[in-house]
Motif scaffolding. Structure first.
Motif, PDB file in Angstrom:
ATOM      1  N   ARG A  11       0.836  -1.199   0.000  1.00 40.62           N
ATOM      2  CA  ARG A  11       0.000   0.000   0.000  1.00 40.62           C
ATOM      3  C   ARG A  11       0.871   1.250   0.000  1.00 40.62           C
ATOM      4  N   SER A  18      -3.280  -4.487  -5.263  1.00 43.25           N
ATOM      5  CA  SER A  18      -4.715  -4.552  -4.992  1.00 43.25           C
ATOM      6  C   SER A  18      -4.998  -5.450  -3.786  1.00 43.25           C
ATOM      7  N   TYR A  22      -4.755  -3.513  -0.609  1.00 40.89           N
ATOM      8  CA  TYR A  22      -5.947  -2.693  -0.341  1.00 40.89           C
ATOM      9  C   TYR A  22      -7.149  -3.551   0.013  1.00 40.89           C
ATOM     10  N   GLN A  23      -7.313  -4.632  -0.739  1.00 37.75           N
ATOM     11  CA  GLN A  23      -8.471  -5.488  -0.486  1.00 37.75           C
ATOM     12  C   GLN A  23      -8.399  -6.174   0.875  1.00 37.75           C
ATOM     13  N   TRP A  65     -15.535  -2.571  -1.785  1.00 40.54           N
ATOM     14  CA  TRP A  65     -14.863  -3.293  -2.870  1.00 40.54           C
ATOM     15  C   TRP A  65     -15.169  -2.625  -4.210  1.00 40.54           C
ATOM     16  N   GLU A  88     -12.636  -0.167  -4.855  1.00 38.88           N
ATOM     17  CA  GLU A  88     -11.388  -0.762  -5.317  1.00 38.88           C
ATOM     18  C   GLU A  88     -11.494  -1.072  -6.813  1.00 38.88           C
ATOM     19  N   ASN A  91     -11.096   2.147  -8.752  1.00 40.78           N
ATOM     20  CA  ASN A  91      -9.685   2.536  -8.826  1.00 40.78           C
ATOM     21  C   ASN A  91      -8.933   1.668  -9.827  1.00 40.78           C
TER      22      ASN A  91
END
Ligand SMILES: Nc1ncnc2c1ncn2[C@@H]1O[C@H](COP(=O)(O)OP(=O)(O)OP(=O)(O)O)[C@@H](O)[C@H]1O
Ligand SMILES: [Mg+2]
Lengths: 255, 230
Positions: B65, B99, B102-103, B149, B152, B155
Motif C-alpha cells: 500500500r 490490490s 488494499y483489499q 470493494w 477498489e 480505482n
C-alpha cells in the motif's frame, strides 16, 4: 448411577485473578440446575469451561463417560473437542444467531456441517425443533427482522436440533424486554419438564423455584451453596445469600 | 474541416479502441482476481493468525500500500529483468499484489465488524474454526465488503492505464497509436479514451450495485450502497 455431567475442581485465571476457584458439581440426566450469583463472579466463565470454549488451568470434566477435560494427568488423552461440543448445546444472552441465514438456515447449519446430514433430513429435523419453540411460521424469516424473544427461541431450536446431552443457558432472558421474557421461559420450562438436562445461569427466581432441581450459588469463583430451591430460599441460608436474593428479587421482581 | 477529419480518423480507429477497451477490462479482472485470492488469506492471517503470520501479513500490506503503482511496476519489470519476466507477469504481480493489500484492508474491516459472538456460537455447535470462517464469517464479510470493494474496482479500472509503461498494449497505448496516426489530434483521441474509462467505471459500479442487491439479506448490510459511490 454415573452422573451425566461431572465437573471437578475447575480453576480458571484471567490476568492473574482467580475467576473460578475449585468448582465441582454433578448433573444427573434430566436434571435442571440453576446457577446464580453476583455479577463478575464467574458464571459465564464456568459455562464456557464446561465445553472448553475457555480453557481452565485445573480440573476435570466428564460428559456421559467421555473425557472433555482432564488436567489431573500429565498428558491429556486425545479429545475430539468438536465432537464433544456438538453434544453440548449453548444458548447465549445475545442470541448470537447467524445473521446471514434464515431461521431454518440457522437451525440446519450444524446438522449439515457438523453432523453431515443430508439437506432434506436436516430440514425435516430442524422443522421439528422450530415447531417446538413455536416459530414454524417464521422459518424463512431472517434474524434481524425477529423480536428478541423470537431470536432467542431460534437459538434454543438451534441447540436442540443437535440433539444435545445437556444445554447450557447463559442468562437467556437478560437481554430481553420484560414482555418478551415469558415466551422464552415457557420454552425452557417445557424443555425441563420433557426431561432435557439443563444448566442455566439466570436470575429468573420464578423459573429457578419452579423447575430447578438444585441451585448453585456462585460467589467469587466458589460454590457458596448447592441445594434445592426450597432450602436456598428458606431463612436458613447465609446472610450473604439472603442479601443477594433480596436484591435480585427487587431487580427482577421474582417474588 | 480539421475536426471532421479527426472524427473520421477516430471512427476508422474503432478496432483499436475496442481492442484496448477489452484489454483494459481483462487486466482489471485479472488484477482484482489476483487481489481477492491473496487478500482473503492475508486478512484472515491478520485476524486469526499467530504472531508471525500476523506480522508477515501486516508487512505485506504496508509495503504494497505504501509504494506508488509505477514504482512497483518498474521493480517487477525492470528489477526482475534477469528473470526474464514478461510484461504481463510483471504487471500482474505488481498490480495484483498492490490490490491485494488494499483489499485485505477491506476484508479485515468487514470481518471485524461481524459480532464475535457468532464465531463462539459456531464453535459451540462443534464447528471447527475453519468451517466457521467458511460458513459463517466469510458469507457475511463478502456482503459487507461489496460497497468498499466497488471502490477498489473503480480505482483498478483506471489504474490499468499504468501498465502501458511496461509495454502492454491496453487502452492508453492504443490511444497513443491513434494519436500518432491522426497527425497529433490528441485532445480528441484522449477525450474518447476518457469517455471509455467513465463508461467502464459506470458499468462496473452498476453491476456491483446489482450484485449487492441480489445478495442483500433483509435487515442485514445495506443493499445498493455500492451505487452511491459513483
Ligand atoms: N476473556 C476474558 N479476559 C479477561 N477477563 C475476563 C474474560 N472473561 C471474563 N473475565 C473476567 O472474569 C470475571 C468473571 O467473568 P464472568 O463473565 O464469568 O462473570 P459472570 O458471573 O458471568 O458475570 P455477569 O453476571 O456480569 O455475566 C470478571 O471479572 C471478568 O472481568
Ligand atoms: Mg455472565
Amino acid at each position: 448411577m454415573e452422573p451425566l455431567l461431572k465437573v471437578e475442581n475447575i480453576e480458571k485465571t484471567y490476568d492473574g485473578k482467580k475467576v473460578l476457584n475449585g468448582i465441582s458439581f454433578e448433573m444427573e440426566k434430566g436434571n435442571t440446575k440453576v446457577i446464580i450469583g453476583p455479577s463478575g463472579t464467574g458464571k459465564s466463565t464456568l459455562l464456557r469451561c464446561v465445553n472448553r470454549l475457555s480453557e481452565p488451568e485445573m480440573g476435570k470434566v466428564i460428559l456421559d463417560g467421555q473425557v472433555v477435560l482432564d488436567k489431573t494427568v500429565e498428558k491429556e488423552p486425545r479429545i475430539d473437542l468438536n465432537a464433544i461440543r456438538s453434544q453440548v448445546g449453548m444458548v447465549f444472552q445475545n442470541f448470537n444467531l447467524f445473521t446471514h441465514l434464515s431461521v431454518l438456515g440457522n437451525v440446519t447449519l450444524g446438522l449439515t456441517q457438523v453432523k453431515g446430514m443430508k439437506r432434506k433430513d436436516a430440514v425435516e429435523r430442524a422443522m421439528i425443533e422450530i415447531d417446538r419453540v413455536g416459530l414454524a411460521d417464521k422459518k424463512d424469516a431472517y434474524p434481524a427482522l425477529l423480536s428478541g424473544g423470537q431470536q432467542q427461541r431460534v437459538s434454543i431450536a438451534r441447540a436442540l436440533a443437535m440433539d444435545p446431552k445437556v444445554i447450557l443457558f447463559d442468562e437467556p432472558t437478560s437481554a430481553l424486554d420484560p414482555e418478551l421474557i415469558g415466551e422464552v421461559l415457557q420454552v425452557m420450562i417445557k424443555l425441563a419438564k420433557e426431561g432435557m438436562t439443563m444448566l442455566c445461569v439466570t436470575h429468573e427466581i420464578g423459573f429457578a423455584r419452579s423447575v430447578a432441581d438444585e441451585i448453585i450459588f456462585l460467589d467469587e469463583g466458589k460454590v457458596l451453596a448447592h441445594e434445592p430451591p426450597e432450602q436456598l430460599f428458606s431463612n436458613n441460608s447465609s446472610a450473604r445469600i439472603r442479601t443477594f436474593l433480596k436484591k435480585i428479587s427487587e431487580l427482577y421482581g421474582g417474588e | 474541416m480539421e475536426t471532421s477529419s479527426g472524427l473520421m480518423i477516430i471512427w476508422e480507429s474503432w478496432p483499436m479502441f475496442l481492442s484496448g477497451t477489452i484489454t483494459a477490462v481483462q487486466l482489471c479482472i485479472l488484477f482484482l482476481g489476483v487481489g481477492v485470492v491473496v487478500a482473503v488469506p492475508v486478512s484472515l492471517s491478520q485476524i486469526y493468525g499467530g504472531k508471525s503470520l500476523k506480522f508477515s501479513a501486516s508487512v505485506f500490506e504496508q509495503v504494497f500500500r505504501g509504494l506508488p503503482a509505477l514504482v512497483l511496476l518498474f521493480l517487477f519489470y525492470f528489477g526482475l529483468a534477469e528473470l526474464d519476466v514478461s510484461p504481463l507477469v510483471a504487471a500482474t504481480l505488481a498490480m495484483g499484489l498492490r490490490s491485494a493489500a488494499y483489499q485485505s484492508q477491506i476484508f479485515r474491516g468487514a470481518i471485524l465488524s461481524i459480532d464475535s459472538g457468532q464465531m463462539v456460537a459456531a464453535r459451540s455447535i462443534g464447528m471447527s474454526r475453519i468451517r466457521a470462517i467458511k460458513c459463517v464469517i466469510l458469507p457475511q464479510a463478502i456482503r459487507l465488503a461489496i460497497p468498499p470493494w466497488s471502490n477498489e474496482f473503480a480505482n483498478m479500472i483506471k489504474d490499468t492505464s499504468y501498465v502501458f509503461v511496461v509495454g502492454i498494449i491496453e487502452l492508453m497505448r492504443q490511444g497513443r497509436y491513434v494519436v500518432a496516426g491522426s497527425f497529433g489530434n490528441a485532445l480528441l483521441v484522449y477525450s474518447v479514451i476518457a469517455l471509455i474509462y467513465l463508461f467502464l467505471t459506470y458499468c462496473g459500479l452498476f453491476l456491483m450495485g446489482r450484485l449487492s442487491k441480489k445478495l442483500a439479506i433483509p435487515g442485514f448490510a445495506s443493499a445498493g450502497a455500492a451505487m452511491e459511490r459513483i
